[in-house]
Design an enzyme around this catalytic site. Structure first.
Site, mmCIF file in Angstrom:
data_model
loop_
_atom_site.group_PDB
_atom_site.id
_atom_site.type_symbol
_atom_site.label_atom_id
_atom_site.label_comp_id
_atom_site.label_asym_id
_atom_site.label_seq_id
_atom_site.Cartn_x
_atom_site.Cartn_y
_atom_site.Cartn_z
ATOM 1 N N GLU A 46 -10.764 -11.994 -6.808
ATOM 2 C CA GLU A 46 -9.339 -11.887 -6.251
ATOM 3 C C GLU A 46 -8.862 -13.121 -5.660
ATOM 4 O OE1 GLU A 46 -8.665 -8.369 -4.091
ATOM 5 O OE2 GLU A 46 -10.475 -8.373 -2.887
ATOM 6 N N HIS A 82 1.062 -0.975 0.155
ATOM 7 C CA HIS A 82 0.170 0.021 -0.051
ATOM 8 C C HIS A 82 0.948 1.200 0.053
ATOM 9 C CE1 HIS A 82 -4.115 -1.178 -0.557
ATOM 10 N NE2 HIS A 82 -3.325 -2.361 -0.480
ATOM 11 N N ASP A 137 -4.210 -9.445 -5.891
ATOM 12 C CA ASP A 137 -4.526 -10.731 -4.724
ATOM 13 C C ASP A 137 -4.823 -11.756 -5.417
ATOM 14 O OD1 ASP A 137 -4.438 -9.674 -2.134
ATOM 15 O OD2 ASP A 137 -5.911 -8.384 -2.474
ATOM 16 N N CYS A 166 -9.201 -4.289 -12.298
ATOM 17 C CA CYS A 166 -8.503 -2.990 -11.435
ATOM 18 C C CYS A 166 -7.057 -3.270 -10.680
ATOM 19 C CB CYS A 166 -9.574 -2.608 -10.316
ATOM 20 S SG CYS A 166 -10.065 -3.937 -9.290
HETATM 21 C C1 PEP Z 1 -6.379 -6.291 -6.099
HETATM 22 O O1 PEP Z 1 -6.112 -6.909 -5.242
HETATM 23 O O2 PEP Z 1 -5.950 -6.583 -7.350
HETATM 24 C C2 PEP Z 1 -7.064 -4.909 -6.083
HETATM 25 C C3 PEP Z 1 -7.077 -4.029 -6.765
HETATM 26 O O3 PEP Z 1 -7.250 -4.676 -4.518
HETATM 27 P P1 PEP Z 1 -5.904 -3.921 -3.631
HETATM 28 O O4 PEP Z 1 -4.648 -4.029 -4.328
HETATM 29 O O5 PEP Z 1 -6.760 -3.136 -2.892
HETATM 30 O O6 PEP Z 1 -5.717 -5.428 -2.584
HETATM 31 MG MG MG Z 2 -7.078 -7.031 -3.421
#
Ligand code: PEP
Ligand code: MG
Length: 598
Positions: free
Chosen positions: A438, A196, A462, A509
């Site tokens: 995911e 993050h 994920d 995404c």
């Molecule tokens: C993902 O897991 O690809 C996603 C977009 O969510 P995050 O990166 O917030 O886990």
């Molecule tokens: Mg994710």
């Protein structure tokens, strides 16, 4: 000229950009602060210097709070306001003064010793809220020690020279603070491309190379650094020839950016006229204001966990409502996908989620946590429902692994509607609810899930982690985190098939949607909507505009049948360059080309 001190360290390309600058090492655990003796006649001056340093740190933090608040929104200023208060804590200040006078030792030594003792004490405590404060106490401690020992001045000022911060780990709040400088990049020991801190760095347009491991300990402050956030390499004390190559690489980057920017505000259409929707992922609400400029056709993912950056308690319904409403209003008629809390795992939990999870990625997180805490979840759902009238809201649920989770959530949504109606609050009749795909189990039962929801959005970050059993934040196995793994490609293909059969949209995404080769594969696999960080939208649209969807489909089909991720990467990279030579400079650049060794 040969420079024997020249070294290259390879990590993970966590946030794009190239920066040439001097290293500022932030690993204070490495710094030994000597118990320097102070002559009796100098004690009063040492105390005065210490008090001045405290006052200066407070001023700096308040200035930082104002700057961050102005750029990113008031909700992020509070982190630094709280730190300013902590810096001036009279109990700590007076205790340090007392010891300087009594022991006649340097302020830096005494302050460091006293704050370390406080941290030690707190870390023994079982109070999660107190433990959360350690991050802030350390942030203030680093600032003050840096000032007293004249180390950190360069980082905390808004100076214009380029610097590369070298640290084992950086938390998202630190990153926000450092973002007051325009020319700053980060070389980090820990973390992967989808951690993050990395995602936030992308939002703030700051280059990051992470997962460098122990290499960070070998970099000294004021070493000359080239940070390449495209290839994940860090060049330390490069010789003249390497420097020249990178200056050239920066020029090529400028040319590529100038070429792709023209595509940002136009629709993305392949050579054979297939329209691909391109949305933006945002981490910070104020980014919504930049969506238009970057060419986002909507917001495909707002990660609501970021509301926790400055909040240790769950944000109130009212506060959430205001944030969601503001984003929706900014986007007007364009869709906005807001994801419900994905807390736990790699995401912030704050002290609001009191849990000791032995295995957080497989633990009490995201939808599981929300369904177990209907009080928290309903508050968020109500804020979303209330905000829905101000734009085109779509609600998205993270980490879905079974049908029950969707049914249970829909029941809660219905309850929320009823309760709001009883309060006289009118809610729009139809608000689409979709899910993140995911977790591999969700792909395998995608047909059942598709009957219950309005859209799918594949979270490749994920999906890769859970399919390959590779922790997305663990630097020691980052080479095994492979987006082009045929197993991952096959799961994406199955998801698209299930979505098509049930006539629901399938978006992607995850970070794969921002990678040029990934984009070719995704379009080839039939994905019709991508959502990615705002900065990369121009590049994504450029790539889409240069390829032929039918041919990409044949490439993706073949890639699914190859045996390894490396085979896919090599083969598809070659084919793309042959089929669409316009993409060659971009692909070469991303791999470290442009006459520069990556
Ligand atoms: C993902 O897991 O690809 C996603 C977009 O969510 P995050 O990166 O917030 O886990
Ligand atoms: Mg994710």
């Amino acid at each position: 000229m040969n420079n024997s001190d020249y070294r290259i360290f390879r990590g993970v390309a966590a946030s794009p950009g190239i920066l040439i600058g001097n290293a500022v090492v932030l690993d204070y655990t490495q710094i030994e602060i000597p118990p320097t003796a102070i002559k009796p006649e100098d004690v009063a001056k040492e105390v005065a210097d210490f008090r001045n340093a405290i006052a200066k740190v407070k001023r700096e933090l308040l200035k930082l709070a104002a700057n961050v608040g102005e750029r990113l929104g008031p909700e992020y200023a509070t982190i630094f306001e709280a730190q300013a208060m902590m810096a001036g804590d009279p109990v700590v200040v007076e205790k340090v003064v007392e010891h300087i006078e009594k022991e006649k030792l340097a302020a830096a030594y005494i302050y460091d010793r006293e704050t370390r003792a406080v941290i030690e004490q707190i870390s023994q405590s079982s109070d999660a809220y107190l433990k959360e404060r350690i991050v802030d106490i350390n942030a203030v401690r680093h600032r003050l020690i840096g000032l007293l020992m004249r180390i950190k001045k360069t980082v905390i000022s808004t100076g214009s020279e380029s610097i590369v911060v070298v640290a084992k780990f950086l938390n998202p709040a630190d990153l926000l603070g450092f973002s007051v400088r325009r020319k700053i990049g980060f070389a980090l020991g820990l973390g992967g491309a989808t951690s993050h801190t990395s995602l936030l760095a992308k939002s703030l347009k700051l280059p990051v190379v992470s997962a460098l491991g122990e290499a960070v300990a070998q970099i000294k402050s004021s070493d000359k650094i080239i940070l390449d956030g495209f290839t994940g390499t860090v060049h330390v004390n490069p010789d003249h020839a390497v420097l020249e190559k990178f200056k050239n690489r920066i020029k090529i980057l400028g040319r590529l950016n100038a070429a792709v920017i023209k595509f940002a505000r136009k629709p993305a259409i392949t050579l054979d006229k297939k329209r691909i929707a391109v949305f933006g992922n945002i981490e910070i609400p104020s980014e919504a204001g930049r969506a238009d400029k970057h060419g986002a056709e909507g917001i495909g993912l707002f990660r609501t966990e970021y509301l926790f950056l400055s909040n240790n308690a769950f944000p109130s319904q009212e506060k959430q409502f205001k944030v969601y409403r503001q984003i929706l209003e900014r986007l007007g008629k364009r869709p906005v996908v807001i994801r419900t809390y994905d807390l736990g795992g790699d995401k912030f939990v704050g002290s609001a989620v009191k849990t000791v999870d032995p295995n957080p990625f497989l633990g009490w997180r995201a939808i599981r946590f929300c369904l177990d805490r209907p009080d928290v979840f309903k508050n968020q759902l109500k804020a979303l429902l209330r905000a829905a009238g101000y734009g085109r809201l779509k609600i998205m649920l993270p980490m879905i692994s079974s049908l029950d989770e969707i049914i249970a959530t829909k029941k809660l949504v219905a309850e929320c509607r009823k309760e709001l109606a009883a309060e006289g609050i009118e809610i729009r009749a139809k608000i689409p609810i979709g899910i993140m795909i995911e977790v591999p189990s969700a792909v395998l039962i995608a047909e059942h899930l598709a009957r219950e929801v309005d859209f799918f959005s594949i979270g490749t970050n994920d999906l890769i982690q859970y399919t390959l059993a590779v922790d997305r934040t663990n630097e020691s196995i980052s080479r095994l985190y492979q987006s082009y793994h045929p197993a991952v490609l096959q799961l994406i293909k199955s998801t698209v098939r299930a979505g098509r059969k049930h006539r629901i949209k399938v978006a992607v995404c995850g970070e794969m949607a921002a990678d040029p080769i990934g984009i070719v594969l995704l379009v080839g696999l039939g994905v019709e909507e991508l959502s990615l960080n705002l900065q990369s939208i121009g590049t994504a649209k450029f790539v889409i505009g240069r390829i032929n969807a039918a041919k990409a489909s044949r490439l993706a089909e073949r890639a699914c049948r190859l045996k390894t991720a490396d085979e896919v990467e090599q083969w598809i990279g070659r084919r793309i360059k042959i089929l669409w030579p316009d993409l060659r400079p971009l692909i070469d650049f991303m791999r470290g080309g442009g006459n520069a060794t990556g």
